[in-house]
Write an enzyme that holds these catalytic residues in place. Structure first.
Site, PDB file in Angstrom:
ATOM      1  N   LYS A   1      48.265  69.207  88.792  1.00 33.52           N
ATOM      2  CA  LYS A   1      47.447  68.170  89.451  1.00 33.52           C
ATOM      3  C   LYS A   1      46.763  67.319  88.385  1.00 33.52           C
ATOM      4  O   LYS A   1      46.724  66.092  88.462  1.00 33.52           O
ATOM      5  CB  LYS A   1      46.391  68.814  90.365  1.00 33.52           C
ATOM      6  CG  LYS A   1      46.964  69.567  91.553  1.00 33.52           C
ATOM      7  CD  LYS A   1      47.625  68.626  92.525  1.00 33.52           C
ATOM      8  CE  LYS A   1      48.217  69.341  93.723  1.00 33.52           C
ATOM      9  NZ  LYS A   1      49.121  68.479  94.511  1.00 33.52           N
TER      10      LYS A   1
ATOM     11  N   TYR B   1      49.280  75.548  88.289  1.00 32.77           N
ATOM     12  CA  TYR B   1      49.161  74.670  89.459  1.00 32.77           C
ATOM     13  C   TYR B   1      48.094  73.604  89.210  1.00 32.77           C
ATOM     14  O   TYR B   1      48.311  72.413  89.413  1.00 32.77           O
ATOM     15  CB  TYR B   1      48.806  75.495  90.714  1.00 32.77           C
ATOM     16  CG  TYR B   1      48.166  74.668  91.798  1.00 32.77           C
ATOM     17  CD1 TYR B   1      48.950  73.884  92.645  1.00 32.77           C
ATOM     18  CD2 TYR B   1      46.775  74.630  91.949  1.00 32.77           C
ATOM     19  CE1 TYR B   1      48.354  73.092  93.613  1.00 32.77           C
ATOM     20  CE2 TYR B   1      46.182  73.845  92.913  1.00 32.77           C
ATOM     21  CZ  TYR B   1      46.972  73.070  93.730  1.00 32.77           C
ATOM     22  OH  TYR B   1      46.379  72.278  94.682  1.00 32.77           O
TER      23      TYR B   1
ATOM     24  N   SER C   1      43.411  67.356  93.650  1.00 30.98           N
ATOM     25  CA  SER C   1      42.608  68.506  94.079  1.00 30.98           C
ATOM     26  C   SER C   1      41.316  68.567  93.297  1.00 30.98           C
ATOM     27  O   SER C   1      41.264  68.199  92.116  1.00 30.98           O
ATOM     28  CB  SER C   1      43.415  69.781  93.828  1.00 30.98           C
ATOM     29  OG  SER C   1      42.593  70.915  93.951  1.00 30.98           O
TER      30      SER C   1
END
Ligand code: UD1
Length: 351
Positions: A166, A162, A137
């Site tokens: 990544k 989160y 991302s």
């Protein structure tokens, strides 16, 4: 994807293949002639997407698709998949993705996203499959110093668990290549995926109140919610609202197919931005969606959302030059397809 260059003989394991980006990517892979095995535990997706995939690709292509309901962290289940299928490459989408929830449940997010990746690469290695495309991302760029973002732009500290997952999974996969040069890793850094399949049969179907802008706008358009909440109009942008690089999910799906084709018979670790290179503000999105659905969508200005950056958009030169991939769709088409999906399926797959 070491063994063959022929797509016809290539079997791709798609973790999280029932989710938003995964399902659209599966459609593209089947249309290209790949054999596809989806592993998905349906924790944030619906099995009904499989019927939609079949409808879109047709019976012949659908015969090349297998669905296995399993958690990617379940090594026994994964082992069974690798025993049964000659998996050439993996596209790893499966993971929790709600930013706010990740702040509330860091243990669940770290253990699920990182744990399932470690389980996956361990099983892959044990079966001699060392090609993986990872769903990363633009969040890894954090609050950027300069725009547009290239793959050389520095990774910045994430603002939530989160984002850290990544960030860390990228590092884990890069470490595999350092330890064992047979690994073949592609990290795809998505900007903001929106839109839906043009058929209106597949799209984004978040459970509960959507965190992301587009599904929220689409639910306002269809009457499920009263008004769009615009998080801040005092940013240093032309209209004061946040600017993002929205990319059509079908362009993103094509980007995965391009990455798979490019990485065949290679080794190493490469990073690609997948975006359009164009920034669009929240108010511009609301305007474009209003045009798509034929009604002025109501909105209210709210305070900024914690952790949001002012603006980000990609430089996609590398993907164009190396993968031969470039986004085809603009904001109007993204909103058109999103509206087509939402208006045909006001309550998503379960509607
Ligand atoms: C968010 C995540 C990012 C993640 C991505 C996955 C945050 C801070 N970032 O990106 O880590 O990779 O989703 O898709 O959550 N907005 C509104 N009203 C809304 C929702 C959003 O005004 O109801 C605004 C936001 O302030 C932002 C823009 O719309 O300016 C896009 O927001 P969103 O769709 O949530 O994506 P990101 O924040 O870019």
């Amino acid at each position: 994807m070491a063994k063959t260059e022929s797509v016809q003989d290539t079997c791709v394991l798609v973790t999280g293949g029932c989710g938003f980006i995964g399902s659209h990517t599966v459609v593209v892979l089947l249309e290209r002639g790949y054999e596809v095995v989806i592993v998905d535990d349906l924790s944030n997706s619906s099995e009904k997407v499989l019927d939609r995939i079949d409808q879109i690709v047709g019976d012949d292509a659908a015969q090349r698709l297998t669905f296995v309901r399993a958690d990617v962290a379940d090594k026994d289940a994964l082992d069974a998949v690798f025993d049964e299928f000659q998996i050439d490459a993996v596209i790893h989408f499966a993971g929790y993705k709600a930013v706010g929830e990740s702040v509330e449940k860091p243990i669940e997010y770290y253990s699920n996203n990182i744990g399932n990746t470690l389980a996956l690469v361990d099983v892959m290695r044990n079966h001699g499959c060392k090609s993986i495309v990872f769903s990363s991302s633009a969040t890894v760029y954090g609050d950027p110093d300069a725009l547009p973002l290239t793959e050389e732009s520095p990774k910045k500290p994430a603002t939530n668990p989160y984002g850290w997952t990544k960030w860390m999974i990228e590092e884990i996969l890069a470490s595999l290549v350092v330890a064992d040069p047979e690994w073949n890793v592609v990290l795809l850094r998505y900007f903001n995926p929106i839109g839906a399949h043009a058929s209106g049969l597949m799209g984004e179907d978040p459970k509960g109140i959507p965190n992301n802008l587009l599904p929220y706008v689409a639910q306002v358009a269809v009457g499920r919610r009263d008004a769009v909440h615009v998080f801040g109009d005092d940013y240093n942008t032309p209209d004061g609202t946040g600017v993002r690089d929205y990319i059509h999910v079908m362009d993103l799906a094509e980007g995965h197919a391009a990455a798979l084709a490019w990485m065949a018979n290679k080794t190493g670790c490469e990073v690609f931005n997948l975006g359009t290179g164009t920034g669009t503000s929240v108010l511009e999105i609301i305007k474009a969606f209003s045009a798509a659905c034929g009604r002025e969508l109501p909105y209210v200005i709210e305070p900024r959302r914690a952790g949001d950056v002012t603006a980000n958009y990609a430089d996609c030169t590398k993907a164009r030059e190396v993968l031969g991939w470039e986004a085809q769709y603009g904001i109007a088409e993204m909103c058109r397809d999103s509206w087509n999906w939402q208006s045909n399926n006001p309550n998503g797959y379960e509607g």
